[in-house]
Design a protein around this motif. Structure first.
Motif, mmCIF file in Angstrom:
data_model
loop_
_atom_site.group_PDB
_atom_site.id
_atom_site.type_symbol
_atom_site.label_atom_id
_atom_site.label_comp_id
_atom_site.label_asym_id
_atom_site.label_seq_id
_atom_site.Cartn_x
_atom_site.Cartn_y
_atom_site.Cartn_z
ATOM 1 N N GLN A 100 2.068 -3.785 -1.381
ATOM 2 C CA GLN A 100 1.436 -3.419 -0.288
ATOM 3 C C GLN A 100 0.410 -4.650 0.196
ATOM 4 O O GLN A 100 0.021 -5.180 -0.822
ATOM 5 C CB GLN A 100 0.474 -2.280 -0.328
ATOM 6 C CG GLN A 100 -0.588 -2.145 -1.194
ATOM 7 C CD GLN A 100 -1.261 -0.961 -1.384
ATOM 8 O OE1 GLN A 100 -0.954 0.127 -1.035
ATOM 9 N NE2 GLN A 100 -2.729 -0.841 -1.613
ATOM 10 N N ALA A 101 0.443 -4.914 1.461
ATOM 11 C CA ALA A 101 -0.567 -5.988 1.852
ATOM 12 C C ALA A 101 -2.108 -5.637 1.720
ATOM 13 O O ALA A 101 -2.159 -4.514 1.751
ATOM 14 C CB ALA A 101 -0.256 -6.210 3.267
ATOM 15 N N SER A 102 -2.525 -6.532 1.085
ATOM 16 C CA SER A 102 -4.042 -6.233 0.948
ATOM 17 C C SER A 102 -4.850 -7.402 1.094
ATOM 18 O O SER A 102 -4.457 -8.774 1.108
ATOM 19 C CB SER A 102 -4.357 -5.868 -0.404
ATOM 20 O OG SER A 102 -3.756 -6.770 -1.417
ATOM 21 N N ASN A 103 -6.168 -7.217 1.510
ATOM 22 C CA ASN A 103 -7.111 -8.668 1.602
ATOM 23 C C ASN A 103 -6.572 -9.536 2.410
ATOM 24 O O ASN A 103 -6.714 -10.760 2.169
ATOM 25 C CB ASN A 103 -7.685 -9.040 0.286
ATOM 26 C CG ASN A 103 -8.245 -7.872 -0.663
ATOM 27 O OD1 ASN A 103 -9.160 -7.528 -0.210
ATOM 28 N ND2 ASN A 103 -7.563 -7.929 -1.729
ATOM 29 N N GLY A 104 -5.769 -9.290 3.695
ATOM 30 C CA GLY A 104 -5.209 -10.260 4.381
ATOM 31 C C GLY A 104 -4.093 -10.981 3.892
ATOM 32 O O GLY A 104 -3.608 -11.937 4.651
ATOM 33 N N THR A 105 -3.500 -10.316 2.811
ATOM 34 C CA THR A 105 -2.271 -11.014 2.290
ATOM 35 C C THR A 105 -1.128 -10.368 2.061
ATOM 36 O O THR A 105 -1.410 -9.036 1.756
ATOM 37 C CB THR A 105 -2.648 -11.677 0.804
ATOM 38 O OG1 THR A 105 -3.852 -12.390 0.909
ATOM 39 C CG2 THR A 105 -1.539 -12.370 -0.014
ATOM 40 N N PRO A 106 0.058 -10.716 2.465
ATOM 41 C CA PRO A 106 1.342 -9.833 2.277
ATOM 42 C C PRO A 106 1.672 -9.471 0.880
ATOM 43 O O PRO A 106 0.973 -9.955 -0.240
ATOM 44 C CB PRO A 106 2.411 -10.769 2.533
ATOM 45 C CG PRO A 106 1.880 -12.066 3.540
ATOM 46 C CD PRO A 106 0.390 -12.010 2.850
ATOM 47 N N SER A 107 2.166 -8.517 0.486
ATOM 48 C CA SER A 107 2.575 -8.036 -0.722
ATOM 49 C C SER A 107 3.475 -9.162 -1.510
ATOM 50 O O SER A 107 3.882 -9.761 -0.853
ATOM 51 C CB SER A 107 3.287 -6.722 -0.758
ATOM 52 O OG SER A 107 4.594 -6.955 -0.327
ATOM 53 N N ALA A 108 3.263 -9.036 -2.624
ATOM 54 C CA ALA A 108 4.232 -9.952 -3.546
ATOM 55 C C ALA A 108 5.682 -9.985 -3.490
ATOM 56 O O ALA A 108 6.310 -10.807 -3.416
ATOM 57 C CB ALA A 108 3.711 -9.984 -4.823
ATOM 58 N N GLU A 109 6.128 -8.636 -3.082
ATOM 59 C CA GLU A 109 7.539 -8.237 -3.013
ATOM 60 C C GLU A 109 7.980 -8.783 -1.682
ATOM 61 O O GLU A 109 9.081 -9.373 -1.296
ATOM 62 C CB GLU A 109 7.698 -6.854 -3.046
ATOM 63 C CG GLU A 109 7.691 -6.190 -4.704
ATOM 64 C CD GLU A 109 8.196 -4.896 -4.768
ATOM 65 O OE1 GLU A 109 8.596 -4.437 -5.842
ATOM 66 O OE2 GLU A 109 8.252 -4.123 -3.464
ATOM 67 N N ALA A 110 7.167 -8.539 -0.453
ATOM 68 C CA ALA A 110 7.346 -9.162 0.917
ATOM 69 C C ALA A 110 7.425 -10.644 0.724
ATOM 70 O O ALA A 110 8.366 -11.060 1.334
ATOM 71 C CB ALA A 110 6.391 -8.655 1.764
ATOM 72 N N SER A 111 6.521 -11.351 0.108
ATOM 73 C CA SER A 111 6.820 -12.914 0.071
ATOM 74 C C SER A 111 8.039 -13.230 -0.614
ATOM 75 O O SER A 111 8.535 -14.115 -0.367
ATOM 76 C CB SER A 111 5.593 -13.444 -0.813
ATOM 77 O OG SER A 111 4.144 -13.189 0.108
#
Length: 547
Positions: free
Chosen positions: A255-266
């Motif tokens: 999941q996205a968190s702290n203004g950062t996309p999830s690692a899987e999405a990246s």
């Protein structure tokens, strides 16, 4: 501590004592029989595999222990570096490109000639984890040569681990392959496997598996922090040294968190950019091509996955869930002078600087401008990034480990010499490395030349002494230099300047400011930390409860 000590006893009983000739030391380790080389009174064994080659279907999979080998293995040269982008020459950190291969999970051992399983406990062990932004570097770099340290009575181990997209890619398909539903963190898993190898084998080299210190600089220092937070690494080390570490926010796996996309999405975005429809297609891409195509499109970083890395580092240390071990943590006064890419562009006027800071920091702006004034914007910008990225991390590590009842030792490296100062690189990022390894004559071709003077040698001798003493007893001491007091309530620290000097309350007010900023960002959950500082901060969230 009981299990490592039992392991040492069992290895002492079951392993044949090492025998060596004058030039060709031999070791009979559980992993297999090795022939190394002598360097003065130190035995060196290089290029030892600790895990199977992560190729084919093993690319982006947890490391598997290397198979036992039969016969005598030559250990006289470093193994290949893990695949990485080849930077052009010219930067101060540049070194000639090493041989590279996906079959890169090897380590090196430097051991005192007189240390061996015949000793009741064995020598202390330092395991070195190299830096390089999780994208570059290797254990073969000349600065990390372990002879000088080993000559002071410790066993030095340096390791390779997977880097870049090969070391940190997360992807839903990779998570589906895992029994735990996880992916990413392959490079950190390599580090854990290397530490397990040390537990199984280091007694054969004369090391004590119950007295292992993990140490690293930059991304290596951050790796040490993650190893302190990883349940799977618990019990594999007894002390920690973190040089220029940075406890930034990390992406979460799903999941996205702290203004950062999830690692899987990246990971999915990178696969799409590479035209790979699935993980099988990614595995089919040649490693060199994969690295070249992803080098500027993918930022390798550890992933908070809820199991291997249970939560953000700041949360782990706040909760006191990190490894209960003594530590050394510190940073350099000129960190950003060699990392200008991290420094925002200087505004044209002091008024523009102050306006941006007031817009970004709101009710914290007066405190910020008091610490980082507009009258010398260039220096203020460098100090802001240094303090918020590296200084705050070192201070926080020392404070949290002290609160957890462990001894912590804080330092600032503020030592320099004419060639570095004339290049505007006073105490730059990594400048302490030639000194703490005792290798002031082994810096790279573009490194500011260190004069081979008694004063520089004395600084190197002191730093080697402090590091070796800490690895041996948990208390850093050096011949002819002041005792280094634990951080404690006064906030003691060691300043490595012209000579080592003890003081207290490093940079008053600085770390409290950065702690407030990170606290607000954590509470809001919409901004990363701590790359975005000062002029690049954006609007800091309003004050939150507890901040």
């Amino acid at each position: 501590m009981i299990r490592p000590l039992l392991a040492a006893v069992l290895l002492t009983l079951t392993c044949a004592a090492p025998a060596w000739a004058a030039d060709n030391p031999l070791v009979e380790a559980p992993a297999g029989r090795l022939e190394g080389r002598m360097s003065g009174e130190v035995r060196a064994f290089k290029g030892i595999p600790y895990a199977a080659a992560p190729v084919g279907d093993l690319r982006w999979a947890p490391p598997r222990p290397a198979a036992h080998w039969d016969g005598l293995r030559q250990a006289d040269d470093f193994g290949p570096a893990c695949p990485q982008f080849r930077a052009p020459p010219g930067g101060i950190y540049w070194a000639p490109p090493p041989p590279m291969s996906e079959d890169c999970l090897s380590l090196n051992v430097w051991a005192p000639a007189k240390a061996g399983p015949k000793d009741s406990k064995g020598a202390p062990v330092i395991v070195w984890i190299h830096g390089g932004s999780f994208a570059g570097g290797s254990s073969r770099e000349t600065l990390y040569e372990g002879t000088k340290m080993a000559g002071r009575g410790v066993v030095v181990v340096s390791i390779n681990y997977r880097l870049g997209v090969l070391g940190f890619l997360a992807h839903p398909e990779l998570s589906a392959e895992s029994p735990d539903g996880l992916s990413g963190n392959w490079g950190l898993l390599d580090q854990v496997e290397a530490l397990r190898w040390v537990q199984r084998n280091i007694a054969a080299f004369g090391g004590d598996p119950g007295n292992v210190t993990i140490a690293g600089e930059s991304a290596g220092g951050l790796s040490v922090a993650y190893l302190m937070a990883m349940p799977s690494a618990r019990g594999l080390f007894a002390k920690a040294i973190l040089q220029s570490a940075y406890t930034t926010s990390a992406p979460e796996l799903k999941q996205a968190s702290n203004g950062t996309p999830s690692a899987e999405a990246s990971g999915q975005a990178l696969a799409a950019r590479l035209g790979a429809a699935d993980v099988a297609s990614l595995r089919a891409i040649d490693a060199d091509k994969l690295i070249a195509k992803s080098a500027f499109a993918y930022f390798p970083f550890p992933t908070v996955d809820g199991k291997l890395i249970p939560r953000q580092l700041v949360d782990t240390f706040d909760r006191g869930e990190q490894a209960p071990v003594p530590l050394i943590a510190g940073f350099n006064s000129g960190e950003i002078r060699s990392l200008m890419i991290l420094a925002p562009k200087t505004p044209l006027t002091a008024g523009a600087y102050e306006k941006t800071i007031r817009d970004n920091y709101g009710d914290l702006a007066d405190s910020f401008l008091g610490l980082y004034p507009s009258r010398d914007m260039g220096e203020s910008i460098l100090a802001t990034t240094r303090d918020g990225l590296y200084g705050w991390t070192a201070w926080r590590l020392a404070a949290k480990q002290t609160a957890a009842g462990q001894s912590a030792y804080l330092y600032i490296f503020d030592h320099s010499y004419p060639a570095a100062d004339s290049a505007g690189l006073h105490a730059f990022h990594g400048a302490e490395l030639p000194y703490m390894f005792g290798n002031i004559n082994r810096a790279g071709p573009y490194w500011p030349a260190i004069p081979q003077t008694p004063g520089e040698r004395a600084m190197a001798d002191a730093m080697v002494d402090y590091w070796v003493s800490f690895a041996t007893t948990g208390r850093p001491k050096a011949r002819g230099a002041p005792d280094w007091p634990a951080f404690g309530r006064p906030g003691y620290f060691m300043a490595f300047q012209d000579v080592p000097k003890v003081s207290a309350d490093l940079l008053p007010g600085v770390f409290a400011l950065h702690e407030s900023v990170v606290c607000r960002r954590r509470a809001a959950g919409t901004q990363p930390w701590v790359w975005n500082l000062g002029l690049a901060a954006g609007v800091i969230p309003p004050k939150a409860e507890g901040c």
